[in-house]
Design a protein around this motif. Structure first.
Motif, PDB file in Angstrom:
ATOM      1  N   SER A 160       0.827  -1.203   0.000  1.00 40.55           N
ATOM      2  CA  SER A 160       0.000   0.000   0.000  1.00 40.55           C
ATOM      3  C   SER A 160       0.867   1.262   0.000  1.00 40.55           C
ATOM      4  N   SER A 161       2.030   1.201   0.614  1.00 40.72           N
ATOM      5  CA  SER A 161       2.953   2.326   0.504  1.00 40.72           C
ATOM      6  C   SER A 161       3.326   2.553  -0.956  1.00 40.72           C
ATOM      7  N   PHE A 162       3.596   1.454  -1.633  1.00 45.47           N
ATOM      8  CA  PHE A 162       3.990   1.546  -3.033  1.00 45.47           C
ATOM      9  C   PHE A 162       2.875   2.079  -3.905  1.00 45.47           C
ATOM     10  N   GLU A 163       1.674   1.572  -3.644  1.00 44.51           N
ATOM     11  CA  GLU A 163       0.564   1.948  -4.513  1.00 44.51           C
ATOM     12  C   GLU A 163       0.211   3.418  -4.396  1.00 44.51           C
ATOM     13  N   SER A 164       0.595   4.012  -3.255  1.00 48.74           N
ATOM     14  CA  SER A 164       0.368   5.457  -3.169  1.00 48.74           C
ATOM     15  C   SER A 164       1.689   6.208  -3.360  1.00 48.74           C
ATOM     16  N   TYR A 165       2.673   5.511  -3.887  1.00 45.86           N
ATOM     17  CA  TYR A 165       3.965   6.106  -4.257  1.00 45.86           C
ATOM     18  C   TYR A 165       4.704   6.708  -3.078  1.00 45.86           C
ATOM     19  N   ARG A 166       4.450   6.183  -1.889  1.00 46.55           N
ATOM     20  CA  ARG A 166       5.207   6.660  -0.730  1.00 46.55           C
ATOM     21  C   ARG A 166       6.430   5.762  -0.569  1.00 46.55           C
ATOM     22  N   LEU A 167       7.406   6.031  -1.399  1.00 43.29           N
ATOM     23  CA  LEU A 167       8.567   5.146  -1.462  1.00 43.29           C
ATOM     24  C   LEU A 167       9.399   5.197  -0.184  1.00 43.29           C
ATOM     25  N   THR A 168       9.492   6.372   0.418  1.00 49.01           N
ATOM     26  CA  THR A 168      10.277   6.458   1.652  1.00 49.01           C
ATOM     27  C   THR A 168       9.587   5.678   2.768  1.00 49.01           C
ATOM     28  N   GLU A 169       8.276   5.633   2.717  1.00 49.78           N
ATOM     29  CA  GLU A 169       7.532   4.879   3.720  1.00 49.78           C
ATOM     30  C   GLU A 169       7.803   3.376   3.559  1.00 49.78           C
ATOM     31  N   ALA A 170       7.868   2.941   2.314  1.00 48.38           N
ATOM     32  CA  ALA A 170       8.186   1.535   2.053  1.00 48.38           C
ATOM     33  C   ALA A 170       9.588   1.212   2.569  1.00 48.38           C
ATOM     34  N   LEU A 171      10.505   2.143   2.386  1.00 49.40           N
ATOM     35  CA  LEU A 171      11.863   1.924   2.895  1.00 49.40           C
ATOM     36  C   LEU A 171      11.879   1.889   4.422  1.00 49.40           C
ATOM     37  N   ASP A 172      11.108   2.775   5.037  1.00 53.97           N
ATOM     38  CA  ASP A 172      11.041   2.779   6.501  1.00 53.97           C
ATOM     39  C   ASP A 172      10.537   1.443   7.029  1.00 53.97           C
ATOM     40  N   PHE A 173       9.624   0.855   6.291  1.00 52.67           N
ATOM     41  CA  PHE A 173       9.108  -0.450   6.678  1.00 52.67           C
ATOM     42  C   PHE A 173      10.258  -1.462   6.726  1.00 52.67           C
ATOM     43  N   VAL A 174      11.115  -1.410   5.738  1.00 48.61           N
ATOM     44  CA  VAL A 174      12.261  -2.320   5.699  1.00 48.61           C
ATOM     45  C   VAL A 174      13.198  -2.054   6.881  1.00 48.61           C
ATOM     46  N   TRP A 175      13.449  -0.778   7.149  1.00 48.28           N
ATOM     47  CA  TRP A 175      14.369  -0.464   8.248  1.00 48.28           C
ATOM     48  C   TRP A 175      13.784  -0.878   9.606  1.00 48.28           C
ATOM     49  N   SER A 176      12.471  -0.897   9.695  1.00 49.18           N
ATOM     50  CA  SER A 176      11.878  -1.361  10.954  1.00 49.18           C
ATOM     51  C   SER A 176      12.166  -2.851  11.145  1.00 49.18           C
ATOM     52  N   LEU A 177      12.244  -3.582  10.047  1.00 42.93           N
ATOM     53  CA  LEU A 177      12.604  -5.002  10.145  1.00 42.93           C
ATOM     54  C   LEU A 177      14.063  -5.157  10.573  1.00 42.93           C
ATOM     55  N   VAL A 178      14.899  -4.278  10.085  1.00 42.09           N
ATOM     56  CA  VAL A 178      16.316  -4.317  10.469  1.00 42.09           C
ATOM     57  C   VAL A 178      16.445  -4.071  11.978  1.00 42.09           C
ATOM     58  N   ARG A 179      15.740  -3.045  12.448  1.00 43.91           N
ATOM     59  CA  ARG A 179      15.799  -2.730  13.884  1.00 43.91           C
ATOM     60  C   ARG A 179      15.282  -3.889  14.725  1.00 43.91           C
ATOM     61  N   ARG A 180      14.189  -4.473  14.247  1.00 43.48           N
ATOM     62  CA  ARG A 180      13.590  -5.566  14.992  1.00 43.48           C
ATOM     63  C   ARG A 180      14.560  -6.748  15.088  1.00 43.48           C
ATOM     64  N   ALA A 181      15.234  -7.044  13.991  1.00 41.76           N
ATOM     65  CA  ALA A 181      16.177  -8.162  13.982  1.00 41.76           C
ATOM     66  C   ALA A 181      17.350  -7.884  14.922  1.00 41.76           C
ATOM     67  N   ASN A 182      17.870  -6.670  14.892  1.00 43.46           N
ATOM     68  CA  ASN A 182      18.967  -6.310  15.796  1.00 43.46           C
ATOM     69  C   ASN A 182      18.546  -6.466  17.252  1.00 43.46           C
ATOM     70  N   LYS A 183      17.346  -6.062  17.525  1.00 47.04           N
ATOM     71  CA  LYS A 183      16.818  -6.137  18.880  1.00 47.04           C
ATOM     72  C   LYS A 183      16.678  -7.609  19.304  1.00 47.04           C
ATOM     73  N   ASN A 184      16.178  -8.375  18.379  1.00 43.51           N
ATOM     74  CA  ASN A 184      15.999  -9.802  18.608  1.00 43.51           C
ATOM     75  C   ASN A 184      17.331 -10.473  18.959  1.00 43.51           C
TER      76      ASN A 184
END
Length: 471
Positions: free
Chosen positions: A383-407
């Motif tokens: 849905s980020s992509f479909e509304s062309y919010r590309l930075t939001e899509a990237l933030d989603f990825v970085w949240s996964l990075v943070r979560r993994a580091n925390k884990n």
RNA sequence: CGCGGGGUGGAGCAGUCCGGCAGCUCGCCUGGCUCAUAACCAGGAGGUCGCAGGUUCAAAUCCUGCCCCCGCAACCA
């Protein structure tokens, strides 16, 4: 298979690709890759705009033919495929034979409709350059090359396009599809512009003075003004009018352009399409400009940053990332070397690179190999992509990075490895799954990095540092 | 009365459309960790959300006025 068509504007070949076009190409490429990865049949068009007075003059200066000049200048644009990993499917040049024919056919359709007529056109003319000058060419109302000469006002008979007739039709188009132009503020801007009333624009030049253009059908004395010819590329690249089968499969498509191009793309071109009896574009995406330390980049200010410089410092994926993440889609972005280094180190080296590195190292001791999955894009990401919010899509990825580091921090796999091997394996499987997901989601943005991470999973794939920290 | 964008902790930005404890990155301070790329994790200090009014139980967000910054001003491709 569902079809998807996206095109950039065609840059004029009077220089090397500048950073603004690099941004446009990267954004379009990310969208095209995303659609391809989710299974669509994608046409992604870029190319070069090669007619007009500026090119004619430059070639003359260099003592070569305009075609030779264009052949040379077009190359670095085509090379964006390698230099920035822009996976376009079509590369059109407005000097391509089929495009010339298409532009002429398009002209005829508009003429048949009664939208093209002759009128006197008054222009400013510099005798020194023997060239027409527009207001933005001038410095203090004078030609910068020949400031001691007065500009003359020259009149010539030109063909004009009845832009003024399309006010109501354009307003209807905007009203029927409030997302026709993205972002919304740009739609508002164009609505206000069209609403104020439109002036017909000139679409030809006298061939005698400026022969470098597509001949006007039925009137050899005139060539098309570059604008008219260049815009037609968006449909000629799809085969219009000769291969209507292909054209109809992919048209209408999405067009991406800079905010300086708002009028041309979302009003003038749409009016031309309506005149020729062709469906309007599907959507016009308007991106912002790249600023340097708060100011517009310009040669005279000496603050121009070239894509080449960025690629040299940050690599292809690094450059793509920095361009994409510098501002939300549609906003101007300000780039400075310091901040780019900061962002590169924070997100790519310390974030993504380091995470992959630590997980891969931990995984070395695993007995059970990790088996990659077939992945799908999560809804939130889509849905980020479909509304062309590309930075939001990237933030989603970085949240996964943070979560993994925390884990990792919480489970301490390096201890589990000694104390509880079963849990160690389970945690590592989870982490590898996260890495795989991250690599998959980064596919549209950082294609090379994504592939590299995937290669780490295969047995023969050795590991290497993804993003070296920059000091 | 030309059009548009912006003014949010030291820096850079999101949030404003559809009002509800002010969020992110960097930097700074403290602690943790040592698998990793001097990385990573936790906690903390720091903000009159340009100014002045208004609406509201409640405003960065809506309304009015003002100040400041920046683009564009039609055939620039």
């Amino acid at each position: 298979m569902s079809k998807f068509y996206i095109t950039t504007t065609l840059p004029y070949v009077n220089g090397k690709p500048h950073i603004g076009f690099a941004l446009e190409a990267v954004q379009a490429d990310v969208i095209a890759r995303f659609e391809r990865l989710r299974g669509k049949d994608v046409i992604f068009n870029i190319g070069t705009d090669e007619h007009g007075a500026k090119i004619y003059e430059k070639a003359k200066e260099e003592g070569i033919t305009p075609q030779e000049y264009c052949d040379r200048m077009s190359k670095p644009f085509r090379a964006l495929r390698e230099t920035l990993d822009i996976h376009f499917t079509n590369f059109i040049r407005t000097t391509d034979e089929f495009h010339v024919r298409a532009a002429q056919e398009f002209w005829k359709r508009c003429a048949d409709r009664g939208d093209i007529y002759k009128k006197n056109y008054r222009m400013k003319y510099c005798v020194g350059c023997e060239l027409e000058k527009t207001d933005s060419d001038l410095v203090d109302g004078r030609c910068p090359e020949h400031p001691n000469r007065d500009l003359e006002t020259v009149e010539e008979e030109n063909y004009f396009f009845r832009f003024s007739h399309y006010r109501a039709a354009l307003l209807r188009l905007y009203e029927n599809d409030p997302k026709f132009v993205v972002p919304e503020k740009r739609l508002n801007e164009i609505v206000a512009f069209v609403d104020r009333g439109l002036h017909d624009f000139s679409v030809s030049r006298l061939a005698q003075k400026m022969p470098w253009g597509i001949p006007v059908p039925g009137d050899e004395a005139h060539v098309m003004y570059v604008w008219f010819d260049a815009l037609v590329n968006y449909i000629s690249t799809l085969g219009w009018p000769e291969d209507m089968d292909s054209f109809e499969k992919f048209w209408p498509g999405i067009q991406i352009a800079g905010k300086d191009n708002l009028r041309q793309q979302s009003a003038m071109w749409q009016a031309m399409l309506l005149s020729a009896g062709i469906e309007p574009s599907r959507k016009i995406l308007i991106h912002g400009h790249v600023m340097s330390a708060g100011q517009k980049m310009s040669k005279s200010l000496g603050n121009v940053v070239s894509p080449d410089e960025l690629i040299e410092t940050f690599g292809i994926d690094g450059t793509r990332y920095l361009l994409l993440s510098a501002a939300p889609f549609g906003e101007d972005m300000d780039i400075t070397k310091e901040r780019m280094i900061e962002k590169y180190n924070a997100d790519l080296a310390n974030g993504l690179g380091n995470l992959v590195s630590r997980v891969m190292k931990l995984a070395e001791g695993m007995e059970e190999k990790y088996v990659p999955h077939v992945r799908e894009f999560p809804n939130e990401f889509v849905s980020s992509f479909e509304s062309y919010r590309l930075t939001e899509a990237l933030d989603f990825v970085w949240s996964l990075v943070r979560r993994a580091n925390k884990n990792i921090e919480e489970t301490k796999p390096w201890e589990l490895k000694k104390t509880d091997y079963e849990s160690f394996e389970r945690v590592l499987q989870e982490l590898l799954f996260d890495i795989e997901t991250i690599a998959f989601l980064l596919g549209p943005f950082l294609p090379h990095t994504s592939e590299k991470i995937f290669s780490f999973f295969s047995s023969e794939g050795g590991r290497s540092v993804l993003f070296e920290r920059i000091r």
